[in-house]
Design a protein around this motif. Structure first.
Motif, mmCIF file in Angstrom:
data_model
loop_
_atom_site.group_PDB
_atom_site.id
_atom_site.type_symbol
_atom_site.label_atom_id
_atom_site.label_comp_id
_atom_site.label_asym_id
_atom_site.label_seq_id
_atom_site.Cartn_x
_atom_site.Cartn_y
_atom_site.Cartn_z
ATOM 1 N N LEU A 41 -17.403 8.302 17.098
ATOM 2 C CA LEU A 41 -18.367 9.230 17.697
ATOM 3 C C LEU A 41 -18.184 9.375 19.201
ATOM 4 N N LYS A 42 -17.644 8.328 19.818
ATOM 5 C CA LYS A 42 -17.393 8.358 21.260
ATOM 6 C C LYS A 42 -16.224 7.439 21.588
ATOM 7 N N ALA A 43 -15.708 7.557 22.797
ATOM 8 C CA ALA A 43 -14.526 6.770 23.159
ATOM 9 C C ALA A 43 -14.437 6.569 24.657
ATOM 10 N N ILE A 44 -13.644 5.573 25.032
ATOM 11 C CA ILE A 44 -13.316 5.305 26.430
ATOM 12 C C ILE A 44 -11.804 5.430 26.583
ATOM 13 N N ALA A 45 -11.374 6.262 27.512
ATOM 14 C CA ALA A 45 -9.953 6.415 27.823
ATOM 15 C C ALA A 45 -9.715 5.748 29.172
ATOM 16 N N SER A 46 -8.982 4.647 29.172
ATOM 17 C CA SER A 46 -8.851 3.837 30.382
ATOM 18 C C SER A 46 -7.391 3.683 30.799
ATOM 19 N N ASP A 47 -7.164 3.712 32.113
ATOM 20 C CA ASP A 47 -5.805 3.525 32.621
ATOM 21 C C ASP A 47 -5.875 2.913 34.021
ATOM 22 N N ILE A 48 -4.834 2.178 34.377
ATOM 23 C CA ILE A 48 -4.797 1.508 35.675
ATOM 24 C C ILE A 48 -4.410 2.458 36.809
ATOM 25 N N ASN A 49 -3.841 3.608 36.460
ATOM 26 C CA ASN A 49 -3.374 4.566 37.467
ATOM 27 C C ASN A 49 -4.212 5.844 37.483
ATOM 28 N N LYS A 50 -4.405 6.395 38.671
ATOM 29 C CA LYS A 50 -5.234 7.597 38.831
ATOM 30 C C LYS A 50 -4.629 8.811 38.132
ATOM 31 N N GLY A 51 -3.294 8.947 38.192
ATOM 32 C CA GLY A 51 -2.629 10.108 37.601
ATOM 33 C C GLY A 51 -2.969 10.284 36.125
ATOM 34 N N PRO A 52 -2.730 9.258 35.298
ATOM 35 C CA PRO A 52 -3.062 9.371 33.876
ATOM 36 C C PRO A 52 -4.553 9.602 33.619
ATOM 37 N N VAL A 53 -5.410 8.975 34.419
ATOM 38 C CA VAL A 53 -6.856 9.170 34.242
ATOM 39 C C VAL A 53 -7.227 10.627 34.505
ATOM 40 N N ASN A 54 -6.644 11.203 35.550
ATOM 41 C CA ASN A 54 -6.917 12.610 35.863
ATOM 42 C C ASN A 54 -6.390 13.541 34.771
ATOM 43 N N LYS A 55 -5.212 13.213 34.217
ATOM 44 C CA LYS A 55 -4.662 14.012 33.115
ATOM 45 C C LYS A 55 -5.561 13.917 31.886
ATOM 46 N N ALA A 56 -6.040 12.686 31.620
ATOM 47 C CA ALA A 56 -6.931 12.483 30.479
ATOM 48 C C ALA A 56 -8.222 13.273 30.659
ATOM 49 N N LYS A 57 -8.775 13.237 31.870
ATOM 50 C CA LYS A 57 -10.013 13.983 32.156
ATOM 51 C C LYS A 57 -9.831 15.477 31.895
ATOM 52 N N LEU A 58 -8.686 15.998 32.322
ATOM 53 C CA LEU A 58 -8.399 17.413 32.128
ATOM 54 C C LEU A 58 -8.303 17.752 30.645
ATOM 55 N N ASN A 59 -7.541 16.937 29.901
ATOM 56 C CA ASN A 59 -7.367 17.188 28.468
ATOM 57 C C ASN A 59 -8.682 17.045 27.698
ATOM 58 N N VAL A 60 -9.463 16.053 28.073
ATOM 59 C CA VAL A 60 -10.772 15.847 27.433
ATOM 60 C C VAL A 60 -11.670 17.053 27.670
ATOM 61 N N SER A 61 -11.634 17.564 28.900
ATOM 62 C CA SER A 61 -12.444 18.730 29.258
ATOM 63 C C SER A 61 -11.985 19.974 28.492
ATOM 64 N N LEU A 62 -10.673 20.160 28.406
ATOM 65 C CA LEU A 62 -10.126 21.317 27.703
ATOM 66 C C LEU A 62 -10.485 21.305 26.214
ATOM 67 N N GLU A 63 -10.644 20.106 25.656
ATOM 68 C CA GLU A 63 -10.996 19.972 24.242
ATOM 69 C C GLU A 63 -12.512 19.998 24.026
ATOM 70 N N GLY A 64 -13.263 20.108 25.118
ATOM 71 C CA GLY A 64 -14.716 20.157 25.012
ATOM 72 C C GLY A 64 -15.348 18.839 24.613
ATOM 73 N N LEU A 65 -14.721 17.738 25.028
ATOM 74 C CA LEU A 65 -15.195 16.417 24.614
ATOM 75 C C LEU A 65 -15.677 15.551 25.782
ATOM 76 N N ALA A 66 -15.948 16.176 26.916
ATOM 77 C CA ALA A 66 -16.331 15.429 28.113
ATOM 78 C C ALA A 66 -17.602 14.604 27.923
ATOM 79 N N SER A 67 -18.485 15.033 27.023
ATOM 80 C CA SER A 67 -19.730 14.296 26.794
ATOM 81 C C SER A 67 -19.529 13.113 25.852
ATOM 82 N N LYS A 68 -18.350 13.045 25.227
ATOM 83 C CA LYS A 68 -18.111 11.997 24.231
ATOM 84 C C LYS A 68 -17.017 11.009 24.623
#
Length: 232
Positions: A41-68
Motif C-alpha cells: 500500500l505504501k513504500a520507502i525509496a531510499s538511497d545514499i546519493n542525492k542524484g538517485p533520490v531526485n530521479k526516484a522523486k521524479l518517477n514517483v511523481s510522474l506515476e502519481g504515487l507521491a502520496s504513497k
C-alpha cells in the motif's frame, strides 16, 4: 513503465504487505512497480546519493504515487525505523556491502517479516553471513538478464535457525536452494561459474609460490563445484 527482468523477478518475490523499503533505490522502479501491482500500500525509496533520490522523486511523481512512496536520502537502513515496514529490498550491491548494511542496523533488519537481497558480486559472503547468523533463507532465484546471471535471495529476518552442522564453503557459492530448485537455468548458471574460474586459471602463468597456490585453490574450487552439481 517497463522494468528489467532482474527487477521484475525481485518484485515477484515481494509478499503482499502494508509497506516495503527499497534500499539503494536508484530510479525508484521497484517500489513503483510494487505499488502499481497492488503488492503493498505504501513504500520507502531510499538511497545514499542525492542524484538517485531526485530521479526516484521524479518517477514517483510522474506515476502519481507521491502520496504513497516516500523518497529518503540516507545511508543503508538508517532511513528506516524499527517496525516501520514489513518488507525490504536491497539489490544491485556487492554481498559484502549488503552484509554490512544489515549489521549496521540489525534491529531494523530483525523487525522485518521478509527481505529480498540481490548481490551483484560475492554472493558467497552474504550466504555465509546468513548461515552463521541463523537467518532463514526462504527461497532463491536465478535470473539471466542481458547475458548476466543474478542471484536473488529471500529471507525471513525474524526467524533464527539453529544450523547444527558445518556447511562446506562451496555451498555458500553454489546455493543448495538453487541446486534443489530444479530451475532450468541452474545448469547454465553452474557452467558459467566454471567458465569464469577456467578463465582465471588461464591468466595464472607465473611459477611463484603465490601463483601456484592460487592455481591449486582455483582447481580445487572447480572440482568441488562439479562434485556439488552432479545431481543436475
Amino acid at each position: 513503465m517497463d522494468i528489467s527482468l532482474r527487477l521484475n523477478n525481485i518484485v515477484n518475490l515481494i509478499d503482499k504487505c502494508d509497506s516495503i523499503a527499497d534500499i539503494g533505490t536508484d530510479h525508484g522502479y521497484v517500489p513503483i512497480e510494487a505499488l502499481k501491482r497492488g503488492v503493498c500500500l505504501k513504500a520507502i525509496a531510499s538511497d545514499i546519493n542525492k542524484g538517485p533520490v531526485n530521479k526516484a522523486k521524479l518517477n514517483v511523481s510522474l506515476e502519481g504515487l507521491a502520496s504513497k512512496i516516500q523518497c529518503r536520502l540516507g545511508s543503508g537502513l538508517k532511513t528506516i525505523k524499527v517496525n516501520e515496514v514489513q518488507g525490504l529490498v536491497i539489490a544491485g550491491m556487492g554481498g559484502n556491502l549488503i552484509r554490512d548494511i544489515i549489521v549496521d542496523s540489525y534491529k531494523v533488519f530483525k523487525s522485518l517479516e521478509f527481505a529480498i537481497l540481490q548481490p551483484t558480486q560475492n554472493p558467497e559472503v552474504l550466504r555465509e553471513f546468513l548461515f552463521n547468523e541463523g537467518i532463514e533463507i526462504l527461497e532463491e532465484k536465478i535470473c539471466l538478464d542481458e547475458g548476466i546471471f543474478y542471484e536473488i535471495i529471500k529471507v525471513t529476518p525474524r526467524v533464527r535457525v539453529e544450523n547444527k552442522k558445518d556447511l562446506d564453503p562451496i555451498y555458500f557459492e553454489i546455493s543448495p536452494y538453487i541446486l534443489n530448485s530444479k530451475d532450468p537455468l541452474a545448469l547454465e548458471y553452474i557452467s558459467n561459474k566454471i567458465e569464469k574460474y577456467n578463465a582465471i586459471l588461464e591468466k595464472i602463468n607465473d611459477n611463484t609460490e603465490g601463483a601456484l597456490k592460487r592455481r591449486e585453490e582455483v582447481i580445487k574450487k572447480i572440482q568441488k563445484i562439479k562434485e556439488a552439481t552432479t545431481c543436475l
